[in-house]
Motif scaffolding. Sequence first.
Motif, PDB file in Angstrom:
ATOM      1  N   ARG A   1      31.247  55.388  18.489  1.00  0.00           N
ATOM      2  CA  ARG A   1      31.646  56.613  19.190  1.00  0.00           C
ATOM      3  C   ARG A   1      31.950  57.700  18.153  1.00  0.00           C
ATOM      4  O   ARG A   1      32.631  57.421  17.156  1.00  0.00           O
ATOM      5  N   PRO A   2      31.440  58.913  18.329  1.00  0.00           N
ATOM      6  CA  PRO A   2      31.690  59.957  17.323  1.00  0.00           C
ATOM      7  C   PRO A   2      33.179  60.250  17.184  1.00  0.00           C
ATOM      8  O   PRO A   2      33.913  60.265  18.178  1.00  0.00           O
ATOM      9  N   ALA A   3      33.624  60.484  15.958  1.00  0.00           N
ATOM     10  CA  ALA A   3      35.058  60.601  15.684  1.00  0.00           C
ATOM     11  C   ALA A   3      35.611  61.925  16.190  1.00  0.00           C
ATOM     12  O   ALA A   3      36.761  62.010  16.580  1.00  0.00           O
ATOM     13  N   HIS A   4      34.817  62.969  16.207  1.00  0.00           N
ATOM     14  CA  HIS A   4      35.316  64.280  16.625  1.00  0.00           C
ATOM     15  C   HIS A   4      34.242  64.981  17.448  1.00  0.00           C
ATOM     16  O   HIS A   4      33.077  64.625  17.414  1.00  0.00           O
ATOM     17  N   ARG A   5      34.672  65.986  18.211  1.00  0.00           N
ATOM     18  CA  ARG A   5      33.728  66.724  19.048  1.00  0.00           C
ATOM     19  C   ARG A   5      32.748  67.507  18.173  1.00  0.00           C
ATOM     20  O   ARG A   5      33.159  68.157  17.211  1.00  0.00           O
ATOM     21  N   PRO A   6      31.462  67.470  18.499  1.00  0.00           N
ATOM     22  CA  PRO A   6      30.460  68.082  17.617  1.00  0.00           C
ATOM     23  C   PRO A   6      30.283  69.578  17.860  1.00  0.00           C
ATOM     24  O   PRO A   6      29.182  70.032  18.162  1.00  0.00           O
ATOM     25  N   TRP A   7      31.370  70.357  17.735  1.00  0.00           N
ATOM     26  CA  TRP A   7      31.237  71.794  18.024  1.00  0.00           C
ATOM     27  C   TRP A   7      30.397  72.490  16.984  1.00  0.00           C
ATOM     28  O   TRP A   7      29.551  73.333  17.314  1.00  0.00           O
TER      29      TRP A   7
ATOM     30  N   ASP B   1      30.180  57.469   8.694  1.00  0.00           N
ATOM     31  CA  ASP B   1      31.624  57.503   8.435  1.00  0.00           C
ATOM     32  C   ASP B   1      32.072  56.251   7.693  1.00  0.00           C
ATOM     33  O   ASP B   1      32.844  56.322   6.733  1.00  0.00           O
TER      34      ASP B   1
END
Lengths: 128, 178
Positions: free
Chosen positions: B78-84, A111
């Motif tokens: 930390r991942p920015a969004h849920r990995p759906w 990112d």
Amino acid sequence: MSSGGVLEHFTYIVTVFLMVAGLYVVIARGNLIKKLVGLSVFQTSVYLLYIAPGKLIGGTAPILSPHYTVYSNPLPHVLILTAIVVGVATLALGLALAVRIKETYGSIEEDEITAADNAVQDAEDARS
Amino acid sequence: MIVNSLLVLMMVAVLSLARTRNLFAVIVLSGIYSFLMATLMVALDAVDVAMTEAAVGAGISTVLLLGALHLCKSEEARPAHRPWLPLALSGATAALLIYGAMGLPDFADPNAPIHQHVAPRYLQNEVDVPNVVTAVLASFRGYDTLGETVVVFTAGAGIIALLRRRKHKPEGKGRDGE
């Protein structure tokens, strides 16, 4: 040929699980080193996919001896020996790329690298 | 039995590896995973593969990863969004692969095609080397090994080209590639 259920195929199911876990880490995680670890988990699960069918119950390692008659299939072992060495070579090259990206961008998070690229692009657009 | 318990341990190692965000822990877990894989290879009668996996997969890979970690940050963001989307994609791939795997012959079935085709001929000891894996590697499939050395050489050359100490960069730390 195939008759068994889940229990007879447990090895293959676990292999698929490991493979997909590696794939998930490669896609979902933004950290380049974590991605490479996921890639090597994927690779290692492929070794298992090749070796497991060569096993025979009651067989022994394919080193010929007058005391044994049943041996596991040696051909997958040979193919995977080559694959392990090639896998480490690709891992080393990937890590070298990650280190160079860290030197240039100051980060190995996908990112942040994309954000830095976009910032440079925006600055160029604003100037022209 | 031992095969199945090793497989379960490997699943645990990979699951905790995917969840951890401390990269040092991730690398140690991947080393544990590689050693479990080497042990499993012994249980599956692939002793040559086990030795290579323990030395190269668990040893050199871990050292390379730790070396790279030394030059980078050791905590994952930390991942920015849920990995759906990745989860869905992985689940779909798993379903497809398990569907295919159920069509494979049973584990350790002596009538499986893999044991009927060329394997008996390789086990006849045509080149007078008791270790069949060595015989196949060096005699029957020598060109494979030649191609492998070409790949390793190319990777080494690429690493040297990438990490060579540059004059105008005061911060660039050169690192031995192999």
